[in-house]
Design a protein around this motif. Structure first.
Motif: not given
Length: 425
Positions: A235-251, A323-331
């Motif tokens: 959330r701190h380093h990425l832009g608004d749209a990309e951080s939203g995608s990361y939060v969705a994948a991480a959730t 791709g983020l969802v797959q990677a973060l689910a494995g982690v």
């Protein structure tokens, strides 16, 4: 049915099942909440919401150690009105200073997470107090073996959060969604308190020890920071749209850890009892399978069908996050093994509970160096996981594989760690 399967089934029959079902309902409700809110808010606002919700959980995690200490207190001394009153009052008082600090730091948090107003950060303070008292109440009930009531607190809290939080997000946006989350904790307390009216008992009832709470808090906080630092830094380093995608994948990915965390609450006392016995290796393997099994299966489903999962939860808003969802689910699935081994270290009062902290520091250092995209941040998270898991398997696993010493004694869960005779790393 195999011997391992029978033992896992026995764990469920003896108390894990109600908690597991309740946590599953809570996880489904959490995904539903994020799914609806993710469609109602723009990616930037949703990223802000995800960051504050993660901060809420992070503030509550150290106080989650209160649940373990309160449960041990009641298991040893019994549940009385005086014990319940003193415990809840003490916890509320203990949580006031950190809540005040959070309140004073609200402007800094607003600026760090790029939030729209102070209303989105000041709510962290009341949430901290409510979450601490609810954790203690659940611990008292678990010590009294009122597992069904504890499960009911999770379910009722989820219902309130879905109803009120989604209703308030329409007129108030992010602030409304956060307010629903705060009120849901108070709703859980309303379910718990009426069942804490035990017999009068003696007025000199034993209270919680801050030393025991702090020891458990080190382990719990380290695990949470290790599994969540990437989301906060994204959330701190990425832009608004990309951080939203990361939060969705991480959730989606981190929901994989919710059910194992509930099962771990039932497994931990068995690890504590098994440590000095010849069957401790079997207990670790059985308990570990019960905890990590749901995580591995859940992650496998997410990895196999990432687009479908994202489409069901968020529609087309985050289609680029597969791709983020797959990677973060494995982690997340592999992190469940770190959770088991850290709790095993906690059961024998070992200093190895600090290993996830080292892993978290490594993860933060890597992300601070490489944070150009969500994929880079996810890769840094995986890179920190590998040595952390290896260290726990080698260092903690070999201790559970050894034959027990004849003079090893297990301290009560609320004992002063400095007085325990259990072997430390």
């Amino acid at each position: 049915m195999t011997s391992l399967a029978r033992r896992i089934a026995s764990l469920a029959a003896r108390g894990a099942a109600p908690i597991a079902v309740a946590v599953a309902v809570q996880s489904a409700g959490n995904l539903a909440f994020h799914s609806v809110v993710g469609r109602m808010l723009d990616p930037g606002a949703y990223g802000a919401l995800g960051a504050v919700l993660s901060a809420m959980v992070m503030l509550a995690v150290p106080l989650g150690a209160l649940q373990t200490a309160a449960s041990a207190l009641v298991a040893e001394h019994g549940l009385t009105r005086e014990t319940a009153r003193r415990t809840l009052r003490a916890v509320a008082l203990w949580s006031l200073p950190p809540a005040l600090v959070v309140l004073l730091c609200a402007p800094l948090l607003r600026d760090y997470f790029h939030l729209a107003s102070l209303a989105e950060t000041v709510q962290l303070a009341p949430y901290l107090i409510a979450a601490a008292v609810v954790a203690a109440a659940r611990g008292l009930l678990l010590g009294d073996r009122q597992v069904g009531t504890v499960a009911a607190t999770y379910v009722f809290s989820t219902v309130v959060r879905l109803g009120l939080g989604l209703a308030l997000v329409v007129p108030f946006g992010v602030s409304g969604a956060l307010a629903g989350t705060v009120v849901s904790e108070l709703a859980a307390l309303l379910v718990a308190v009426p069942r804490l009216r035990g017999p009068a008992g003696r007025t000199g009832a034993t209270g919680l020890r801050l030393g025991a709470v702090a020891h458990a808090g080190i382990a719990v906080t380290g695990l949470f920071l290790f599994s969540t630092a990437d989301l906060l830094l994204a959330r701190h380093h990425l832009g608004d749209a990309e951080s939203g995608s990361y939060v969705a994948a991480a959730t989606v990915a981190k929901t994989v850890l919710a059910l194992p965390a509930g099962v771990m609450a039932a497994v931990f006392p068995r690890l504590l009892a098994a440590w000095p016995t010849p069957g401790r290796t079997r207990a670790l393997i059985t308990g570990g399978a019960a905890v990590t099994g749901p995580a591995v299966l859940g992650a496998a489903a997410v990895v196999a069908l990432p687009s479908l999962v994202l489409a069901i939860l968020y529609g087309d808003g985050f289609a680029d996050a597969t791709g983020l969802v797959q990677a973060l689910a494995g982690v997340a699935a592999l992190t469940s093994f770190v959770t088991v081994l850290t709790n095993a270290a906690l059961a024998r009062r070992s200093r190895l509970i600090a290993v996830p902290w080292i892993g978290a520091v490594l993860e933060i250092a890597l992300i601070e160096t490489w944070h150009g995209s969500g994929s880079q941040i996810a890769a840094c998270s995986a890179a920190a996981l590998a040595p952390t898991l290896l260290a726990m398997v080698v260092l903690e696993g070999r201790r559970w594989a050894r034959a027990p010493r004849a003079n090893v004694q297990v301290a009560p869960a609320d004992a002063d760690p400095s007085r325990t005779a259990a072997t430390a790393a």
